[in-house]
Enzyme design. Structure first.
Site, mmCIF file in Angstrom:
data_model
loop_
_atom_site.group_PDB
_atom_site.id
_atom_site.type_symbol
_atom_site.label_atom_id
_atom_site.label_comp_id
_atom_site.label_asym_id
_atom_site.label_seq_id
_atom_site.Cartn_x
_atom_site.Cartn_y
_atom_site.Cartn_z
ATOM 1 C CE LYS A 74 9.234 -7.856 -12.929
ATOM 2 N NZ LYS A 74 8.633 -6.751 -13.630
ATOM 3 N NE ARG A 91 6.904 -2.630 -8.669
ATOM 4 C CZ ARG A 91 7.007 -3.903 -8.291
ATOM 5 N NH1 ARG A 91 7.945 -4.681 -8.800
ATOM 6 N NH2 ARG A 91 6.179 -4.401 -7.381
#
Ligand code: HH2
Length: 434
Positions: free
Chosen positions: A340, A375
Site C-alpha cells: 500500500k 492479507r
C-alpha cells in the site's frame, strides 16, 4: 531491565528468583499494567472511578474540568494491574452513574484483549482455524486495474493457477476481488463484477483445500459467490448495507468487517479525523453490533482497520502501530498493509515494486501485536516471516506452573497494602491472562 508482554513471561521471571510459588502467583498479577481508555465518562462517575482505582493502588486520569464541573463528560485512562482490576471491578459494579455497565465493559475488553485461545471461524462451507500462527490471506485480484497486480489474473485459468500457487506457498485463505477499491477507481456494476468472479469461483470451488473469501461490496455478488462455494465475505464497506448483512446471516458465511468512511472512489478526499484510532474503534464496534443484531453470530465476524482506506499515510501507520488494541473488541483482527501507498510514503519511494519488504515488516509487526489474519499479495515470504512470530508467540505463552493458577475469575478476598490481592487466586482455564 526485564522485558515481558504476557503474564506467563512475568511468572517465569519471578520463578527464576526461587520465590515461593504462592508468592509468584500473587506477584505475577502485579507484573503488568493494562491501560484502558474510556470515552464519555459522565461527570458524576469520574471522581468515583478515580477514587476506586486509587483505593486498589491503581489510578485514573481524567479531564481537569471534572474538578470544577466545567465538563459534562470526560475521557479517561485507567491504570491497573490484572490483580487491581479483579478487585476494583466488583466495587465499581456497586456504584451508580453507569459505573456498573462500565465495569462490565472493561471486564469484557480485558478478557478479549488477553485471550490467546485458538479459535475457529466457521465459513459457509469451510472453517478458518486461527491458532498460534497468524493466518495468511492471499490476495487474488481478477481486475484490470488493481493498484499492484491489475490485469495479471483476469484470465480465469491464470487466476486459478495463481490461487493454487498461493495455497502451495502456505496461504490459509484466498481472497478474490473483482472490483478495485483503490482510491479513484471506477465503480464496477454487480453484473460486471460477477462476470469476472463467477468463472474463477467455478474453477476453484470444491478444489481448493482452504476457505475462499470474496472481496465485494455488493450483496448480490456476495450471495452468488457463496452459492458458488465462497466461505467468507470480505466487505470493505463493513457490512453497512442491510441487504449484505441479510445475505451473510442467511448463508452462514463469515465476514470481514472493514473500516471505511465514505466510499472507495472519493475516500481520500476527506482524511480528517479528530482521533483516528478512537473513530475506527467505535465504528467497528457499532458495525459488528449491527451485524450481530441482524443475526450474524459473533464467531463468524472478523474486524479490519482498513489501512489506506480514507486515511492519510501517518494515520495508517498509527493504526498499524496500535492494531493490537482492536483485539479488545473480541473478534480476530485482519490487517492488510501489503504494497500500500502508506508504505511508499514511509520509505520515501513511491514505486510499488519497492514496497515488498516494508509490507513484510508490517505483517510481522501486526502479527506481533496480535493480528490474527494478514492479507498479502506476497504469500510465500509472508508465511516464512510469520513462522518466526509463531515461534516467539509460543515461547511467550508457555506457562510455568504458577501462571496456570492466576485468576481471571472473581474478585480476590482481600486487598493487601497497595491494593493488590494477598489471597490465593482462583483459576479459570477459559480466559487466562496471557
Ligand atoms: N485492501 C484492499 C482490498 N481489500 N480488504 C480488507 N479486508 N483489508 C484490506 O486492507 C484490503 C481489502 C486493497 O488492496 P488490493 O485488493 O490489492 O487492491 P485493489 O483494491 O486495487 O484491487
Amino acid at each position: 531491565m526485564l522485558e515481558w508482554e504476557t503474564l506467563a513471561e512475568v511468572a517465569r521471571e519471578l520463578e527464576a528468583t526461587e520465590s515461593d510459588p504462592e508468592g509468584v502467583g500473587i506477584m505475577t498479577r502485579k507484573g503488568r499494567v493494562f491501560p484502558v481508555r474510556l470515552d464519555g465518562v459522565p461527570l458524576k462517575a469520574a471522581p468515583i472511578l478515580k477514587q476506586e482505582m486509587l483505593s486498589v493502588g491503581g489510578d485514573a486520569a481524567h479531564a481537569r474540568g471534572v474538578a470544577d464541573h466545567s465538563v459534562s463528560a470526560t475521557p479517561a485512562v485507567l491504570l491497573g494491574t490484572w490483580g487491581q482490576y479483579r478487585y476494583v471491578l466488583p466495587k465499581l459494579r456497586r456504584q451508580p452513574f453507569g459505573l456498573h455497565e462500565l465495569a462490565d465493559e472493561v471486564d469484557r475488553a480485558l478478557r478479549a484483549y488477553t485471550s490467546a485461545a485458538p479459535r475457529t471461524v466457521p465459513g459457509a462451507h469451510r472453517t478458518l482455524s486461527i491458532g498460534d500462527r497468524p493466518c495468511v490471506m492471499g490476495v487474488l485480484n481478477v481486475t484490470p486495474d488493481s493498484f499492484s497486480d491489475g490485469g495479471q489474473y483476469l484470465d480465469p485459468s491464470a487466476a486459478s493457477d495463481r490461487a493454487a500457487a498461493m495455497v502451495a506457498e502456505g496461504a490459509d485463505v484466498i481472497d478474490i476481488g473483482a472490483e478495485s477499491t483503490r482510491p479513484g477507481a471506477a465503480p464496477v456494476s454487480p453484473e460486471a463484477e460477477w462476470g469476472r468472479l463467477g468463472p474463477v469461483l467455478s474453477r476453484l470451488a470444491g478444489r481448493l483445500p482452504v476457505p475462499i473469501s470474496v472481496d465485494t461490496r455488493h450483496p448480490e455478488v456476495a450471495a452468488r459467490a457463496i452459492d458458488a462455494g465462497a466461505d467468507v465475505v470480505n466487505d470493505v464497506e463493513g457490512l453497512r448495507s442491510e441487504e449484505m448483512r441479510r445475505v451473510v446471516a442467511r448463508s452462514g458465511a463469515a465476514a470481514v468487517v472493514m473500516h471505511l468512511r465514505g466510499e472507495p472512489r472519493t475516500m481520500q478526499k476527506d482524511v480528517v479525523y479528530r482521533d483516528v484510532r478512537g473513530e475506527v474503534f467505535r465504528w467497528l464496534a457499532e458495525a459488528t453490533e449491527r451485524a450481530r443484531a441482524d443475526g450474524i453470530p459473533a464467531d463468524r465476524l472478523l474486524v479490519d482497520p482498513g489501512l489506506g482506506f480514507g486515511k492519510s499515510a501517518p494515520q495508517s501507520l498509527e493504526l498499524l502501530l496500535h492494531v493490537g488494541e482492536l483485539r479488545c473488541l473480541g473478534y480476530p483482527v485482519v490487517v492488510g498493509a501489503s504494497r500500500k501507498s502508506f508504505l511508499g510514503w514511509a520509505l520515501d519511494d513511491e514505486a510499488v515494486a519497492g514496497r515488498t519488504e516494508a509490507g513484510l515488516a508490517a505483517a510481522v509487526l501486526a502479527a506481533e501485536r496480535g493480528a490474527s489474519v494478514v492479507r498479502t499479495h506476497d504469500v510465500g515470504p509472508t508465511v516464512r516471516a510469520l513462522r518466526l512470530v509463531e515461534r516467539l508467540r509460543r515461547m511467550r505463552a508457555a506457562s510455568p506452573a504458577t501462571a496456570e493458577g492466576i485468576a481471571a475469575g472473581g474478585p480476590d478476598p482481600q486487598p493487601s497494602a497497595g491494593g493488590e490481592s494477598s489471597g490465593p487466586s482462583s483459576v479459570s482455564k477459559t480466559s487466562e491472562p496471557t
